[in-house]
Design a protein around this motif. Structure first.
Motif, PDB file in Angstrom:
ATOM      1  N   ALA A 194      -1.611 -34.025 -40.240  1.00 45.38           N
ATOM      2  CA  ALA A 194      -0.348 -34.512 -39.687  1.00 45.38           C
ATOM      3  C   ALA A 194       0.397 -33.388 -38.966  1.00 45.38           C
ATOM      4  N   PHE A 195       0.349 -32.198 -39.559  1.00 45.55           N
ATOM      5  CA  PHE A 195       1.040 -31.060 -38.936  1.00 45.55           C
ATOM      6  C   PHE A 195       0.417 -30.737 -37.575  1.00 45.55           C
ATOM      7  N   ILE A 196      -0.925 -30.700 -37.559  1.00 42.38           N
ATOM      8  CA  ILE A 196      -1.609 -30.419 -36.294  1.00 42.38           C
ATOM      9  C   ILE A 196      -1.257 -31.481 -35.263  1.00 42.38           C
ATOM     10  N   ARG A 197      -1.266 -32.735 -35.711  1.00 43.78           N
ATOM     11  CA  ARG A 197      -0.986 -33.823 -34.763  1.00 43.78           C
ATOM     12  C   ARG A 197       0.433 -33.728 -34.214  1.00 43.78           C
ATOM     13  N   THR A 198       1.392 -33.424 -35.087  1.00 41.86           N
ATOM     14  CA  THR A 198       2.781 -33.339 -34.620  1.00 41.86           C
ATOM     15  C   THR A 198       2.942 -32.212 -33.604  1.00 41.86           C
ATOM     16  N   GLN A 199       2.469 -31.030 -34.007  1.00 39.68           N
ATOM     17  CA  GLN A 199       2.670 -29.868 -33.134  1.00 39.68           C
ATOM     18  C   GLN A 199       1.919 -30.030 -31.812  1.00 39.68           C
ATOM     19  N   CYS A 200       0.630 -30.415 -31.914  1.00 42.84           N
ATOM     20  CA  CYS A 200      -0.163 -30.565 -30.700  1.00 42.84           C
ATOM     21  C   CYS A 200       0.361 -31.736 -29.876  1.00 42.84           C
ATOM     22  N   GLY A 201       0.832 -32.762 -30.556  1.00 45.06           N
ATOM     23  CA  GLY A 201       1.369 -33.919 -29.850  1.00 45.06           C
ATOM     24  C   GLY A 201       2.593 -33.537 -29.028  1.00 45.06           C
ATOM     25  N   GLN A 202       3.449 -32.702 -29.609  1.00 48.20           N
ATOM     26  CA  GLN A 202       4.637 -32.270 -28.866  1.00 48.20           C
ATOM     27  C   GLN A 202       4.249 -31.405 -27.671  1.00 48.20           C
ATOM     28  N   ALA A 203       3.276 -30.523 -27.902  1.00 51.33           N
ATOM     29  CA  ALA A 203       2.819 -29.686 -26.796  1.00 51.33           C
ATOM     30  C   ALA A 203       2.201 -30.551 -25.709  1.00 51.33           C
ATOM     31  N   LEU A 204       1.455 -31.560 -26.129  1.00 48.28           N
ATOM     32  CA  LEU A 204       0.823 -32.462 -25.166  1.00 48.28           C
ATOM     33  C   LEU A 204       1.877 -33.189 -24.330  1.00 48.28           C
ATOM     34  N   GLU A 205       2.944 -33.627 -25.002  1.00 46.68           N
ATOM     35  CA  GLU A 205       4.037 -34.269 -24.261  1.00 46.68           C
ATOM     36  C   GLU A 205       4.588 -33.346 -23.193  1.00 46.68           C
ATOM     37  N   GLY A 206       4.750 -32.073 -23.585  1.00 44.11           N
ATOM     38  CA  GLY A 206       5.269 -31.083 -22.635  1.00 44.11           C
ATOM     39  C   GLY A 206       4.346 -30.935 -21.446  1.00 44.11           C
ATOM     40  N   VAL A 207       3.043 -30.860 -21.719  1.00 47.59           N
ATOM     41  CA  VAL A 207       2.069 -30.703 -20.634  1.00 47.59           C
ATOM     42  C   VAL A 207       2.112 -31.934 -19.733  1.00 47.59           C
ATOM     43  N   ASN A 208       2.183 -33.103 -20.330  1.00 47.39           N
ATOM     44  CA  ASN A 208       2.261 -34.338 -19.533  1.00 47.39           C
ATOM     45  C   ASN A 208       3.501 -34.358 -18.635  1.00 47.39           C
ATOM     46  N   LEU A 210       5.016 -31.779 -17.449  1.00 52.54           N
ATOM     47  CA  LEU A 210       4.798 -30.854 -16.340  1.00 52.54           C
ATOM     48  C   LEU A 210       3.887 -31.473 -15.283  1.00 52.54           C
ATOM     49  N   LEU A 211       2.855 -32.165 -15.747  1.00 53.76           N
ATOM     50  CA  LEU A 211       1.927 -32.773 -14.786  1.00 53.76           C
ATOM     51  C   LEU A 211       2.634 -33.855 -13.975  1.00 53.76           C
ATOM     52  N   LYS A 212       3.547 -34.558 -14.646  1.00 53.74           N
ATOM     53  CA  LYS A 212       4.276 -35.601 -13.950  1.00 53.74           C
ATOM     54  C   LYS A 212       5.169 -34.984 -12.868  1.00 53.74           C
ATOM     55  N   THR A 213       5.875 -33.935 -13.244  1.00 50.89           N
ATOM     56  CA  THR A 213       6.734 -33.305 -12.241  1.00 50.89           C
ATOM     57  C   THR A 213       5.882 -32.717 -11.126  1.00 50.89           C
ATOM     58  N   ALA A 214       4.668 -32.288 -11.473  1.00 51.85           N
ATOM     59  CA  ALA A 214       3.801 -31.740 -10.443  1.00 51.85           C
ATOM     60  C   ALA A 214       3.472 -32.806  -9.421  1.00 51.85           C
ATOM     61  N   SER A 215       3.169 -34.014  -9.922  1.00 54.62           N
ATOM     62  CA  SER A 215       2.801 -35.055  -8.971  1.00 54.62           C
ATOM     63  C   SER A 215       4.022 -35.501  -8.182  1.00 54.62           C
ATOM     64  N   GLU A 216       5.194 -35.352  -8.758  1.00 53.68           N
ATOM     65  CA  GLU A 216       6.409 -35.669  -7.998  1.00 53.68           C
ATOM     66  C   GLU A 216       6.828 -34.494  -7.131  1.00 53.68           C
ATOM     67  N   GLY A 217       6.147 -33.381  -7.307  1.00 53.16           N
ATOM     68  CA  GLY A 217       6.387 -32.252  -6.424  1.00 53.16           C
ATOM     69  C   GLY A 217       7.656 -31.481  -6.715  1.00 53.16           C
ATOM     70  N   SER A 401      -4.945 -27.892 -12.214  1.00 49.08           N
ATOM     71  CA  SER A 401      -6.246 -28.072 -12.870  1.00 49.08           C
ATOM     72  C   SER A 401      -6.235 -27.437 -14.261  1.00 49.08           C
ATOM     73  N   LEU A 402      -5.540 -26.327 -14.418  1.00 50.52           N
ATOM     74  CA  LEU A 402      -5.439 -25.716 -15.751  1.00 50.52           C
ATOM     75  C   LEU A 402      -4.658 -26.617 -16.704  1.00 50.52           C
ATOM     76  N   LEU A 403      -3.571 -27.183 -16.199  1.00 53.01           N
ATOM     77  CA  LEU A 403      -2.773 -28.067 -17.049  1.00 53.01           C
ATOM     78  C   LEU A 403      -3.569 -29.301 -17.443  1.00 53.01           C
ATOM     79  N   GLU A 404      -4.361 -29.805 -16.509  1.00 50.69           N
ATOM     80  CA  GLU A 404      -5.157 -30.988 -16.839  1.00 50.69           C
ATOM     81  C   GLU A 404      -6.191 -30.671 -17.904  1.00 50.69           C
ATOM     82  N   ARG A 405      -6.757 -29.464 -17.808  1.00 55.20           N
ATOM     83  CA  ARG A 405      -7.742 -29.091 -18.818  1.00 55.20           C
ATOM     84  C   ARG A 405      -7.065 -28.856 -20.172  1.00 55.20           C
ATOM     85  N   ALA A 406      -5.864 -28.275 -20.140  1.00 58.50           N
ATOM     86  CA  ALA A 406      -5.117 -28.070 -21.386  1.00 58.50           C
ATOM     87  C   ALA A 406      -4.793 -29.413 -22.032  1.00 58.50           C
TER      88      ALA A 406
END
Lengths: 461, 632
Positions: A194-208, A210-217, A401-406
């Motif tokens: 659960a701890f891994i999921r919470t922490q990684c999940g939050q990081a994943l949200e952050g990466v997403n 960033l990727l969204k803002t990237a596509s919006e430029g 591409s790095l963010l997508e791989r992350a």
């Protein structure tokens, strides 16, 4: 053959020059990785060497057409690098080439070429004469140094500020896992899925995010670093707003209200500009404002292009003259603002320093002359006047591409916790995500992990 | 006056965990070997924990054994407790840890050394190295004996200019009040070596009869102990438990009240201590919010009442130590038998070594163990065997042996030391290995036994057994690939029983085993294994199949890196002559003198651009050299 273990890609043409752009791919997977995203009527994978193919690059995920292209195939060793080489020709401009490069890199098997790497491979594979060794070295050195500068600039930038907390969050998980492994009998909290999921999940949200803002430029976009300079209250922020059609900068009539450098990204005729509105340059005793002024000076030094704004309703001021002298020989456009008001400024002094086709009269408030400014900027760009650095564009693609791989690594890690995969194996994906995000901001792995472990947990015999 | 003591192929100075492995390896490889120690009663002595193994460290013991070393066999014969740790985690980090009877451990090792052919064990303190024409060719002892040799291995542990500190008291001493070695350190300095000053410490020991065990938790060994050595099949050693208790608020108060008397904080200690092994006073200062810390009480042997107080490493004054002990539940009436102490000692800055552990400064001189800035018996043993092998091979005129980072933790450790150096005593952690999934406890033999055989440390019969195991494992994996499991009974009810989705069509036994919840034992119920397959082989099959995806990924990384490791850099390269290299890279590469591009890429301050430039330079260099050779 040497070093042909991986496949590299990059935009091979200088951005903005010529009407086509070329993406070069070299290495053992070059042909296969192109085949995967290239729709053409021939069988590209088995095609003969030194042939040209017409078709479209598609997004492998959606199968949607991304760009219309001409693809040249050269099988090693009869190629520039001595390896299998594919060159994808796209329409000119920045966006098309970036889109294609992104499709190539997104597959994960191909990485972005290091500065001077095609030439290095050509040399190591005996395709370049021995006498050129020194020239090859100089090329690698100068390109790397420039890349380093760009990276350093970015490491202080907005993107870095977003990535650092995500990395910290991931690092805490890693430290936790490592302590559980290396100190199994210590009374540190047992790590839960659960701890891994919470922490990684939050990081994943952050990466997403960033990727969204990237596509919006917004955040990720890099471009020609463009500084807007001038004395206070000549209309710099209004110009920025006019160019970006947003209201991010604070605009008032009181001198000194723009206290920091404000950034905005705009595209003029396909050319990305990173606009920096600087605090009005003048000697000041206000501490807050002074910091802003100092940042302006450094922004000015870093800029590839400078928009120097003057109020033509006022005569030239000593501060203006000082700036003029600083700008001599730089790539600058002089903007005579407020032409809706009576002219008080004698332009002959300006014309002695700057070519007349770089002086633009406009009224930002009345939206007059913006077209002309945009025309001047794109002319400078396409005639190669502006010293562009292709790396600034590529880093954008590289980041994505790095963010997508992350994102993929974090997703894999979270999935693994559900599948009951042991934590030290899940850890491989978590660590991968941490390293990929580190690459985005140019921060390598190393001792920071051990430091984190020993500062976070009390261990010892 | 001096006298001629004799002539040998290899001389090993120091008979601790590094020296014992070095001397045994050299002698078993056929070199006439002399092993000198300050005190013959201190062979393979454990001055700190009476324990061997644990994560990464236990892996090293397995690696030493896979190469044909002694540590694994020795602990298997003398353990009083065996536990497999991390069993709830992946197979790569399963780690065996043993409590040793520390007296038996010494005696058995000493006996092995005494009985080994070509090996002479002698008491004597080495004070000087004989260096002729830049080569180390022998040693001189305090008693005036001059021994000649082709190579010398120094393993001084914490003896070099050792200094014990407890509270306000400080005196020159080796560990456990042994005589320190003073002159050798000066000799190394005169030869031009850069020395570092490190610090480590040990907790007090207490009398077991004065412990109230009812206030502690028992920590027993495993019911079915496993072993370190691939040679050990069984054991009838009786196991003793350890006991767990905790510090109390009073303990912390006592320490806080006496911090002004702690040498750690009063400035008396100048050496750098390890951050992963802090003293109790350090823990209380740095983690002030923690209400208590774990204390393990570990028996030091079967025939003694001494207990080691793990978790209470300290250099506080003796009276404070006693008060601290008596504030711990279960230790209220305890008698302290030995006082804990900090010890400072000289170490050689390890970037002065080649990856063979030979010094760059003096040919034929090798160093191993704590003198190279590490801590731990296992780290010492791992370096010892590598130094011993290379000292012997050099004496025999054979090529050096380097263990790669992808081959073992020993390789990771030595590469870290000689390439990056260390600013504090270095301890192995599994997180230091980039290929952790490949460097498993279970496959140390697959990684290193072929090398051990090639060197001559693994005998033919053991090698044959190894080859047989390897072949059977491979055959079984092949069999699982072709064995078909049908989507019917008994497979379906087995899957239901273990909560796995039923089969919709037939599949191979191998793909069934790939499911996380399916074990080899389950598969075996559906398709029985050949009779000759042992439990050890079955485990190997399961691990290799189950984690094949991840293993494959790491193998690809290794392959990529190996191309860099195989690109050798010529000895005579002058980095200041390489046009385009950054100045920092020039300086650091000249200092480290990496053997390969791979090692160069790990050197501090060397960027990818520098590596590219170096590759271009080497290509140029090679082509010019080849052209010259062609012209004759």
């Amino acid at each position: 053959m040497v070093m042909s273990h991986d496949t590299i890609a990059a935009i091979a043409t200088a951005v903005g020059e010529g009407s086509i752009a070329i993406i070069r791919i070299s290495g053992p997977d070059a042909i296969a990785r192109t085949t995967a995203i290239f729709r053409t009527k021939d069988n590209f994978e088995t095609a003969q060497s030194h042939t040209v193919h017409y078709g479209h690059i598609v997004d492998a995920a959606t199968n949607e057409r991304v760009e219309e292209v001409l693809v040249t195939l050269m099988r090693g060793p009869r190629s520039f690098t001595g390896e299998d080489v594919v060159e994808i020709g796209t329409h000119g401009g920045v966006i098309a080439a970036q889109n294609v490069l992104q499709m190539v890199l997104r597959q994960g098997e191909v990485r972005l070429a290091e500065p001077g790497e095609f030439t290095k491979r050509a040399f190591l594979n005996g395709r370049i004469d021995l006498t050129q060794a020194e020239a090859v070295i100089d090329l690698i050195r100068s390109k790397s140094d420039r890349a380093f500068q760009v990276a350093r600039r970015q490491s202080e930038g907005a993107l870095s500020k977003q990535i650092k907390p995500l990395r910290q969050q991931i690092l805490e998980v890693i430290a936790h896992v490592e302590v559980n492994i290396d100190y199994p009998e210590h009374d540190v909290e047992e790590l839960t899925s659960a701890f891994i999921r919470t922490q990684c999940g939050q990081a994943l949200e952050g990466v997403n995010r960033l990727l969204k803002t990237a596509s919006e430029g917004k955040i990720l976009r890099e471009g020609i670093v463009t500084a807007i300079v001038g004395r206070p209250n000549v209309g710099k922020s209004s110009l920025l707003n006019a160019l970006s059609h947003s209201n991010k900068a604070i605009v008032t009539d009181i001198p000194g209200t723009t206290r920091d450098v404000i950034e905005e990204y705009v595209t003029i005729n396909g050319i990305p500009l990173r606009l920096l509105d600087t605090a009005g340059i003048r000697e000041t005793s206000d501490v807050v404002e002074r910091i802003g002024v100092e940042r302006s000076r450094s922004a000015l030094e870093d800029a590839d292009l400078i928009l120097f704004v003057l109020n033509q309703n006022e005569p030239l001021h000593d501060d203006d003259r000082e700036l003029m002298n600083q700008l001599a020989g730089r790539q600058a456009v002089i903007i005579l603002n407020k032409i809706d008001l009576p002219k008080q400024l004698d332009t002959s002094e300006l014309e002695r320093i700057f070519p007349t086709d770089r002086i633009v009269s406009m009224s930002v408030q009345e939206e007059q002359g913006i077209d002309r400014l945009e025309q001047v900027v794109s002319d400078m760009f396409f005639t190669g006047g502006i010293e562009t650095n292709d790396l600034t564009y590529v880093t954008n693609v590289r980041h994505i591409s790095l963010l997508e791989r992350a994102k993929q690594s974090l997703t894999d890690a979270i999935d693994a916790t559900y599948a009951g995969i042991p934590i030290d194996i899940t850890q491989i994906d978590i660590q991968q995500a941490w390293e990929l995000l580190g690459e985005v901001i140019g921060d390598a792995a190393g001792e920071s992990l051990l430091d984190q472990i020993f500062s976070q947990f009390c261990l010892g015999k | 006056m001096g006298y001629v003591g004799g002539s040998y192929d290899v001389i090993v100075v120091g008979a601790g965990h590094a020296g014992a492995e070095a001397a045994l390896a050299a002698a078993r490889m056929g070199c006439e070997t002399l092993l000198l120690t300050i005190n013959l009663d201190m062979v393979a002595f454990m001055p700190c924990n009476p324990s061997i193994g644990g994560p990464a460290k236990g892996h090293v013991v397995r690696e030493i054994d896979a190469l044909g070393g002694e540590m694994g066999r020795n602990i298997d014969r003398t353990f009083i407790q065996m536990r497999m740790l991390n069993t709830g985690k992946g197979p790569a980090v399963h780690a065996l840890r043993a409590q040793a009877d520390k007296f038996d451990y010494q005696h058995v090792m000493k006996r092995t050394i005494e009985e080994t052919e070509h090996l002479t064990l002698r008491q004597g303190m080495v004070e000087e190295l004989i260096v002729e024409d830049g080569k180390c060719v022998g040693v001189i002892t305090k008693t005036g004996a001059e021994y000649r040799s082709k190579t010398v291995v120094i393993t001084t542990g914490t003896y070099m200019r050792g200094k014990i500190i407890m509270g306000e008291l400080m005196y020159e001493s080796g560990p456990n009040n042994q005589q320190p070695s003073v002159k050798l350190s000066h000799c190394l300095k005169e030869l031009g070596f850069q020395l570092a000053r490190f610090k480590t410490g040990t907790p007090p020991r207490v009398h077991g009869d004065t412990i109230d065990f009812s206030k502690t938790e028992i920590q027993p060994g495993d019911d079915k102990p496993q072993f370190f050595s691939y040679e050990t099949q069984s054991s009838d050693n009786e196991q003793l438990p350890c006991w767990l208790t905790y510090t109390s608020e009073t303990t912390h108060q006592i320490i806080s009240d006496n911090l002004h008397r702690a040498p750690m904080f009063s400035g008396m200690i100048e050496g750098t201590g390890p951050k992963y092994c802090p003293s109790i006073e350090d823990k209380i200062v740095r983690f002030a919010d923690r209400p208590k810390h774990q204390i393990f009480l570990e028996p030091e042997g079967k025939n003694t009442s001494e207990y080691y107080v793990q978790g209470l490493s300290t250099s506080m004054p003796e009276d404070v130590q006693l008060n601290m002990l008596r504030s711990i539940p279960g230790l209220e009436k305890v008698e302290m038998m030995r006082t804990g102490y900090a010890i400072e000692y000289d170490a050689v800055v390890p970037t002065q070594l080649w990856p063979t552990l030979e010094t760059k400064l003096v040919e034929g001189l090798f160093t191993a163990g704590q003198i190279n800035g590490t801590s731990g018996y296992e780290e010492a043993g791992g370096q010892g065997i590598v130094a011993g092998i290379n000292a012997a091979r050099k004496a025999q005129g054979k090529s050096p042996v380097v263990i790669e980072r992808s081959q073992g933790y020993i390789g990771v450790m030595i590469d870290d030391l000689v390439t990056k150096g260390t600013t504090e005593p270095y301890r192995l952690l599994t997180s230091r290995a980039e290929y952790r999934l490949l460097l498993r406890h279970d496959n140390a033999d697959l990684r290193l036994t072929p090398l051990g055989y090639e060197i001559g440390l693994i005998k033919q019969d053991r090698y044959d057994r190894f080859l047989n195991k390897k072949a059977l494992v491979e055959q079984e994996i092949e069999r699982l690939k072709s064995a078909k499991i049908r989507a019917e009974e008994p497979a379906q009810s087995l899957l239901e029983e273990i909560g796995s989705a039923p089969l919709t069509g037939g599949c191979s036994a191998l793909s069934l085993l790939l499911r996380p919840e399916v074990t080899y034992a389950h598969v075996e119920r559906l398709t029985p294994a050949p009779n000759e397959l042992t439990e050890e082989m079955k485990e190997q099959v399961e691990i290799q199949v189950k984690y094949s995806g991840y293993i494959e990924k790491q193998l690809q990384q290794v392959e990529r890196m190996n191309k860099m490791e195989k690109k050798r850099i010529p000895d005579d390269i002058d980095y200041f002559d390489v046009h385009g290299l950054a100045n920092e890279a020039k300086t650091n590469l000249s200092n480290i003198r990496p053997l390969s591009i791979g090692q160069a890429s790990r050197t501090a301050g060397v960027t990818p651009a520098d590596i590219s430039i170096l590759l271009v330079y080497l290509e140029h260099y090679n082509r010019v050299t080849a052209a010259r050779a062609a012209r004759g």
